[in-house]
Design a protein around this motif. Structure first.
Motif, mmCIF file in Angstrom:
data_model
loop_
_atom_site.group_PDB
_atom_site.id
_atom_site.type_symbol
_atom_site.label_atom_id
_atom_site.label_comp_id
_atom_site.label_asym_id
_atom_site.label_seq_id
_atom_site.Cartn_x
_atom_site.Cartn_y
_atom_site.Cartn_z
ATOM 1 N N ALA A 60 4.760 11.716 8.983
ATOM 2 C CA ALA A 60 4.271 10.578 9.769
ATOM 3 C C ALA A 60 4.529 9.248 9.061
ATOM 4 O O ALA A 60 4.651 8.211 9.712
ATOM 5 C CB ALA A 60 2.786 10.731 10.059
ATOM 6 N N THR A 61 4.608 9.269 7.736
ATOM 7 C CA THR A 61 4.795 8.012 7.000
ATOM 8 C C THR A 61 6.102 7.967 6.223
ATOM 9 O O THR A 61 6.358 6.995 5.528
ATOM 10 C CB THR A 61 3.624 7.782 6.013
ATOM 11 N N LYS B 181 0.822 -1.217 0.000
ATOM 12 C CA LYS B 181 0.000 0.000 0.000
ATOM 13 C C LYS B 181 0.851 1.261 0.000
ATOM 14 O O LYS B 181 1.055 1.874 -1.026
ATOM 15 C CB LYS B 181 -0.966 -0.014 1.174
ATOM 16 N N ASP B 182 1.341 1.674 1.142
ATOM 17 C CA ASP B 182 2.019 2.959 1.265
ATOM 18 C C ASP B 182 3.537 2.878 1.209
ATOM 19 O O ASP B 182 4.209 3.896 1.302
ATOM 20 C CB ASP B 182 1.609 3.629 2.579
ATOM 21 N N LYS B 183 4.075 1.663 1.091
ATOM 22 C CA LYS B 183 5.523 1.462 1.062
ATOM 23 C C LYS B 183 5.887 0.505 -0.058
ATOM 24 O O LYS B 183 5.080 -0.325 -0.466
ATOM 25 C CB LYS B 183 6.011 0.850 2.384
ATOM 26 N N ASN C 12 4.915 8.159 -0.766
ATOM 27 C CA ASN C 12 4.498 9.554 -0.715
ATOM 28 C C ASN C 12 5.694 10.493 -0.880
ATOM 29 O O ASN C 12 5.603 11.674 -0.580
ATOM 30 C CB ASN C 12 3.770 9.832 0.612
ATOM 31 N N LYS C 13 6.829 9.923 -1.333
ATOM 32 C CA LYS C 13 8.064 10.680 -1.590
ATOM 33 C C LYS C 13 8.544 11.458 -0.377
ATOM 34 O O LYS C 13 9.116 12.533 -0.497
ATOM 35 C CB LYS C 13 7.893 11.585 -2.803
ATOM 36 N N GLY C 14 8.266 10.922 0.814
ATOM 37 C CA GLY C 14 8.740 11.531 2.053
ATOM 38 C C GLY C 14 8.035 12.815 2.439
ATOM 39 O O GLY C 14 8.457 13.503 3.361
ATOM 40 N N LYS C 15 6.959 13.159 1.772
ATOM 41 C CA LYS C 15 6.264 14.434 2.014
ATOM 42 C C LYS C 15 5.417 14.433 3.280
ATOM 43 O O LYS C 15 5.075 15.479 3.786
ATOM 44 C CB LYS C 15 5.412 14.802 0.804
#
Length: 153
Positions: A82-83, A55-57, A76-79
């Protein structure tokens, strides 16, 4: 006693996840290639953390005849602080009768460098399951790590 129960539970859970009997004595050539991590489970004391890498990674491991490398990041390209996530490392490995040892020579978390990690691996078609204990006394790491990868074609 609790440690034995935890290990027995992990073994049973891993066995339940495999539909077919995996090959635990895979030759080194069969693990060579690029692998995408789809899930990771760490168990430390009585806490279990499960990470879904679909999913997110995104996280991959590349294995050749003598060395391995891994790299992962958030999608999310580190933006989002929190993630935000980045991990990379590599080194050489040994494989014998399903016993896989990584000798971590390079890592973005520098305190992990110079450590050996012992795992068992199982192959089931294009799925590789890696399970073992990650222990580094100097930084207080002592956990069971179970990772499930699929071969990248």
């Amino acid at each position: 006693m609790k440690k034995i129960l935890t290990i027995a539970t992990i073994t049973a859970l891993t066995a339940c996840n495999n539909q077919q009997q995996p090959s635990s004595h895979a030759p080194a050539s069969s693990i060579q290639g690029t692998w995408k991590l789809i899930s990771g489970r760490t168990i430390e004391k009585h806490d279990t953390a499960v990470t879904d890498y679909t999913k997110d990674k995104s996280f991959i491991k590349v294995i050749n005849a003598t060395h391995f490398a891994f790299m992962g990041h958030d999608l999310n390209k580190g933006k989002d602080s929190a993630t935000a996530f980045f991990s990379s490392g590599g080194g050489h490995y040994e494989l014998s009768d399903g016993n896989y040892t990584e000798h971590l020579e390079y890592c973005n978390a520098r305190e992990w460098e110079g450590n050996d990690f012992h795992f068992t691996i199982a192959l089931n078609n294009d799925t590789l399951t890696q399970q073992g204990i990650e222990k580094i006394d100097s930084i207080g790491v002592n956990r069971i790590n179970i990772e499930k990868y699929v071969r990248v074609k």
